[in-house]
Scaffold this active site. Structure first.
Site, mmCIF file in Angstrom:
data_model
loop_
_atom_site.group_PDB
_atom_site.id
_atom_site.type_symbol
_atom_site.label_atom_id
_atom_site.label_comp_id
_atom_site.label_asym_id
_atom_site.label_seq_id
_atom_site.Cartn_x
_atom_site.Cartn_y
_atom_site.Cartn_z
ATOM 1 N N GLU A 149 4.670 8.515 -20.247
ATOM 2 C CA GLU A 149 5.389 9.410 -18.874
ATOM 3 C C GLU A 149 4.175 9.762 -18.838
ATOM 4 O OE1 GLU A 149 8.534 10.200 -17.017
ATOM 5 O OE2 GLU A 149 6.533 11.195 -15.934
ATOM 6 N N ASP B 255 12.096 4.280 -10.866
ATOM 7 C CA ASP B 255 11.854 5.110 -9.257
ATOM 8 C C ASP B 255 11.931 3.641 -8.689
ATOM 9 O OD1 ASP B 255 10.504 7.173 -10.237
ATOM 10 O OD2 ASP B 255 9.253 6.889 -9.850
ATOM 11 N N LYS C 162 11.565 1.530 0.161
ATOM 12 C CA LYS C 162 11.325 1.413 1.313
ATOM 13 C C LYS C 162 10.723 0.141 0.775
ATOM 14 C CE LYS C 162 10.400 5.753 3.641
ATOM 15 N NZ LYS C 162 9.414 6.438 3.866
ATOM 16 N N PHE D 203 18.761 11.726 -15.935
ATOM 17 C CA PHE D 203 18.908 11.296 -14.663
ATOM 18 C C PHE D 203 20.324 10.572 -14.651
ATOM 19 C CE2 PHE D 203 15.602 11.193 -11.328
ATOM 20 C CZ PHE D 203 14.454 11.667 -11.956
HETATM 21 C C1 SAM Z 1 13.396 8.931 -12.173
HETATM 22 S S1 SAM Z 1 12.881 8.908 -13.109
HETATM 23 C C2 SAM Z 1 13.783 8.825 -14.502
HETATM 24 C C3 SAM Z 1 13.703 9.427 -15.703
HETATM 25 C C4 SAM Z 1 14.288 8.964 -17.278
HETATM 26 N N1 SAM Z 1 14.410 7.815 -17.143
HETATM 27 C C5 SAM Z 1 15.813 9.218 -16.565
HETATM 28 O O1 SAM Z 1 16.810 8.016 -16.197
HETATM 29 O O2 SAM Z 1 16.326 10.392 -16.666
HETATM 30 C C6 SAM Z 1 11.707 7.883 -13.681
HETATM 31 C C7 SAM Z 1 10.036 8.663 -14.384
HETATM 32 O O3 SAM Z 1 9.241 7.910 -14.675
HETATM 33 C C8 SAM Z 1 7.953 8.033 -14.858
HETATM 34 N N2 SAM Z 1 7.993 7.056 -13.620
HETATM 35 C C9 SAM Z 1 7.620 6.073 -13.097
HETATM 36 N N3 SAM Z 1 5.880 5.475 -12.924
HETATM 37 C C10 SAM Z 1 5.563 5.678 -13.953
HETATM 38 C C11 SAM Z 1 4.382 4.767 -14.495
HETATM 39 N N4 SAM Z 1 3.701 4.007 -13.625
HETATM 40 N N5 SAM Z 1 4.166 4.978 -15.717
HETATM 41 C C12 SAM Z 1 4.401 6.089 -15.968
HETATM 42 N N6 SAM Z 1 5.598 7.071 -15.543
HETATM 43 C C13 SAM Z 1 5.912 6.410 -14.815
HETATM 44 C C14 SAM Z 1 7.896 9.230 -13.592
HETATM 45 O O4 SAM Z 1 7.520 10.255 -13.147
HETATM 46 C C15 SAM Z 1 9.571 9.747 -13.479
HETATM 47 O O5 SAM Z 1 9.535 10.996 -14.896
#
Ligand code: SAM
Length: 204
Positions: free
Chosen positions: A65, A115, A119, A185
């Site tokens: 994370e 994520d 866009k 999520f």
């Molecule tokens: C939409 S959240 C989903 C979190 C978790 N997997 C859930 O389903 O509850 C996406 C997570 O990925 C982390 N994240 C996004 N891009 C990342 C990256 N390149 N490296 C590490 N963490 C990342 C974000 O900070 C966020 O906590």
């Protein structure tokens, strides 16, 4: 309510001494470096990681994370449980799978609700790309699994396109059982009645 920690929360985070060499799994999981390793990329607040670590004590779980607050929350959540097989590392997911995971070391790689970058001019930032699959394949053990979950249909369609031109994986049907842990999520999206899309790719 005051938290009861069974271990100091800060000991759940793994801080590599060297970011320019593959991780020493004996340092990440002392006394149990050979247990099958599961990695949760973008592990968020860690509820899935903590639930998985408690449910499968014979396996090792590494959360990944980038956000400090979420790493700390995960540490606190893990430290409140008996699990000693779950750790978290604060690093960028691409970097971890390309440079820090030892080749062939991962039994299951989870990507849960990455994520979606809706866009068009941000699509290149999406985690799931051909280069990601190449690196994930290197990190996975033979027969290892990549499990992907998203609520975002356009991103899921993009993932499918990327899989269809990659020869390193075979897609298999996957429907998790009712006791399979949910992420933070996932709980949110389910409460909104949104459909969840899943894919399981096996390294061939
Ligand atoms: C939409 S959240 C989903 C979190 C978790 N997997 C859930 O389903 O509850 C996406 C997570 O990925 C982390 N994240 C996004 N891009 C990342 C990256 N390149 N490296 C590490 N963490 C990342 C974000 O900070 C966020 O906590």
């Amino acid at each position: 309510m005051q938290s009861v920690f069974l271990i100091p929360p800060e000991t759940v985070e793994f801080l590599p001494e060297n970011y320019f060499a593959p991780l020493d799994l004996a340092a990440v999981f002392p006394g149990r470096p050979d247990a099958p390793l599961e990695v949760d990329l973008g592990s968020g607040d860690g509820s899935f990681l903590v639930a998985m670590a408690n449910r499968a004590p014979e396996r090792n779980f590494l959360g990944v994370e980038r956000l400090l607050g979420r790493v700390r929350k995960t540490c606190r959540r893990m430290a409140r449980t008996q699990a000693r097989n779950g750790r978290i590392i604060r690093v960028e997911s691409h970097y971890l799978i390309r440079h820090l995971l030892p080749r062939g070391s991962v039994s299951v790689m989870h990507v849960m609700f990455p994520d979606p970058w809706p866009k068009r001019h941000h699509h290149h930032k999406r985690l799931i790309q051909t280069e990601f699959l190449d690196a994930a394949r290197e990190a996975l053990a033979p027969g290892g699994e990549l499990r992907l979950t998203t609520d975002d249909l356009p991103y899921f369609q993009h993932m499918r396109k990327v899989f269809s031109v990659h020869s390193g994986f075979a897609e298999e049907p996957w429907t998790p059982g009712p006791d399979y842990p949910q992420t933070d999520f996932e709980r949110l999206f389910r409460s909104q009645g949104l459909p969840i899309h899943r894919a399981l790719l096996r390294r061939i």
